[in-house]
Design a protein around this motif. Structure first.
Motif, mmCIF file in Angstrom:
data_model
loop_
_atom_site.group_PDB
_atom_site.id
_atom_site.type_symbol
_atom_site.label_atom_id
_atom_site.label_comp_id
_atom_site.label_asym_id
_atom_site.label_seq_id
_atom_site.Cartn_x
_atom_site.Cartn_y
_atom_site.Cartn_z
ATOM 1 N N SER A 86 37.571 78.398 39.504
ATOM 2 C CA SER A 86 36.246 77.770 39.482
ATOM 3 C C SER A 86 35.531 77.940 38.153
ATOM 4 O O SER A 86 34.429 77.398 37.966
ATOM 5 C CB SER A 86 35.376 78.360 40.604
ATOM 6 N N LEU A 105 22.345 68.675 41.845
ATOM 7 C CA LEU A 105 23.722 69.117 42.066
ATOM 8 C C LEU A 105 24.404 68.342 43.193
ATOM 9 O O LEU A 105 25.341 68.848 43.819
ATOM 10 C CB LEU A 105 23.740 70.613 42.394
ATOM 11 N N SER A 143 35.396 68.370 36.868
ATOM 12 C CA SER A 143 35.623 68.760 38.266
ATOM 13 C C SER A 143 37.033 68.405 38.708
ATOM 14 O O SER A 143 37.662 69.136 39.483
ATOM 15 C CB SER A 143 34.599 68.085 39.178
ATOM 16 N N HIS A 169 31.855 67.839 45.333
ATOM 17 C CA HIS A 169 33.026 68.525 44.781
ATOM 18 C C HIS A 169 33.495 69.644 45.710
ATOM 19 O O HIS A 169 34.698 69.827 45.927
ATOM 20 C CB HIS A 169 32.679 69.095 43.405
ATOM 21 N N TYR A 209 28.001 68.117 42.763
ATOM 22 C CA TYR A 209 28.657 69.412 42.966
ATOM 23 C C TYR A 209 28.909 69.656 44.449
ATOM 24 O O TYR A 209 29.953 70.183 44.837
ATOM 25 C CB TYR A 209 27.798 70.527 42.374
#
Length: 385
Positions: free
Chosen positions: A211, A50, A217, A56, A53
């Motif tokens: 979300s 991740l 993203s 992000h 992520y």
């Protein structure tokens, strides 16, 4: 209730809304921080998978910072735009130890950011065409420029939000007033209409709090520029104003407006009959009411609120019973509201579009006799600002 108590409640309400705007950054960053803390607890292998992520989440924080810059502009000197502003010092909005904004208020701050997209961006154009254009087209059909100066026709837009529909009507030559009760919307409309810096000079990240159901993203972090037009560039003789306050309390003068235009509004009432009744009273004989929207009924599931929620079939009976003549009716009109066009989940309303006329000779729906005089004692007006 005495005036001092009224002033105290008015001040507390004002400060509550200012507080919610000022709390936006802390509230939003705290939400991201909770996700980061949970991410840090995951197994090392999972965190490795991740890695993007985690990047992000850092981008989300930058988007929140950028949104907060817009919010600071919205609330700057906001107390000076309303009557009784001497009662309010927005600098004290965060001073109370019990001043934590409610989740509902924080959602309304986020909704205000999305409203800039719906009303004042190129991205919101399709929504405006679906929701506002049918109203504008009917208005222009009923009051052609060639027959009589549109400046002589008064148009009211209750539930005006950030003011785009009222702005568009005024730009076509009508004398138009928008009315809004929500201070969240009033703060935003004051900023966009009176203090905006020019076309596409600002950027908001409206979907940063969405979300779920993100295909990419970048769909969550992308920015939207606004306003798509310069709100200060109305025609020289345009007559456009905004009134702050409760629709039922402000608008008490019978037979005054040539047209009332409502969009996603009538279901905002605890008692929809009171809205329709007031619309009928304030329209001139021969005038029209144009309405587009669903029946979401905002108070239906709100804790501590009472509400009635009649079906459209029954609302139509109310409209006819009060005295309106329905001249146009369309159901199943596809509309959206502050919709993220890139989301994996989209909501669509099958709205109703109505054009209703008040007869030249109006009659009291209560007893079937000619309505010569209406007692307005139940609707004490507040000041229009």
């Amino acid at each position: 209730m005495d005036s001092s108590q009224d002033e105290k409640e008015e001040r507390e309400h004002f400060l509550r809304i200012v507080r919610a705007f000022k709390h936006y950054k802390f509230h939003s960053l705290d939400r991201i921080a909770r996700t980061e803390r949970f991410l840090a607890k995951l197994p090392h292998k999972h965190r490795g998978l991740l890695a993007r992520y985690s990047e992000h989440l850092s981008t989300l924080k930058t988007c929140v910072e950028n949104n907060d810059k817009i919010i600071k502009k919205i609330v700057k000197d906001v107390s000076t735009i309303f009557e009784n502003s001497h009662l309010v010092d927005s600098k004290t909005a965060t001073s109370s130890p019990t001043a934590q904004p409610s989740p509902a208020d924080m959602e309304k701050v986020q909704a205000t950011l999305k409203q800039f997209v719906r009303d004042w961006s190129d991205e919101g154009k399709l929504e405006r065409q679906a929701c506002y254009q049918p109203i504008i087209d009917e208005l222009e059909k009923y009051y052609p420029e060639s027959i009589r100066s549109r400046q002589e026709h008064r148009v009211l837009v209750p539930g005006a939000g950030l003011g785009r529909l009222a702005y568009e009507i005024a730009s076509r030559g009508f004398m138009c007033q928008g009315n809004e009760f929500s201070l969240f919307m009033l703060f935003g409309s004051n900023f966009i209409l009176n203090r905006c810096e020019g076309p596409n000079t600002l950027q908001v990240h409206p979907w940063v709090h969405q979300s779920v159901n993100c295909l990419s993203s970048s769909d969550q972090t992308r920015g939207v520029r606004f306003p798509d037009v310069n709100p200060s560039c109305l025609p020289p003789h345009a007559q456009f104003s905004m009134a702050a306050g409760d629709f039922l309390e402000i608008y008490t003068e019978n037979d005054y407006w040539d047209c009332v235009a409502t969009c996603f509004f009538i279901d905002c009432a605890n008692n929809i009959v009171a809205f329709i009744e007031t619309i009928y009273k304030i329209i001139k004989p021969g005038g029209i009411w144009i309405n587009l929207g669903p029946l979401l009924y905002h108070f239906a599931d709100m804790l501590g609120e009472e509400s009635i929620e009649p079906s459209y079939e029954l609302v139509k009976e109310v409209i006819l019973g009060i005295g309106f003549i329905i001249e146009k009716e369309e159901t199943g009109v596809k509309t959206t509201y502050a919709q993220n066009p890139h989301s994996m989940l989209k909501y669509e309303y099958d709205s109703v579009f109505l054009v209703c006329r008040k007869p030249e000779q109006s009659y009291s729906y209560s007893n079937g006799t000619q309505d010569e005089e209406v007692d307005d004692s139940d609707y004490e007006g507040s000041t229009v600002v």
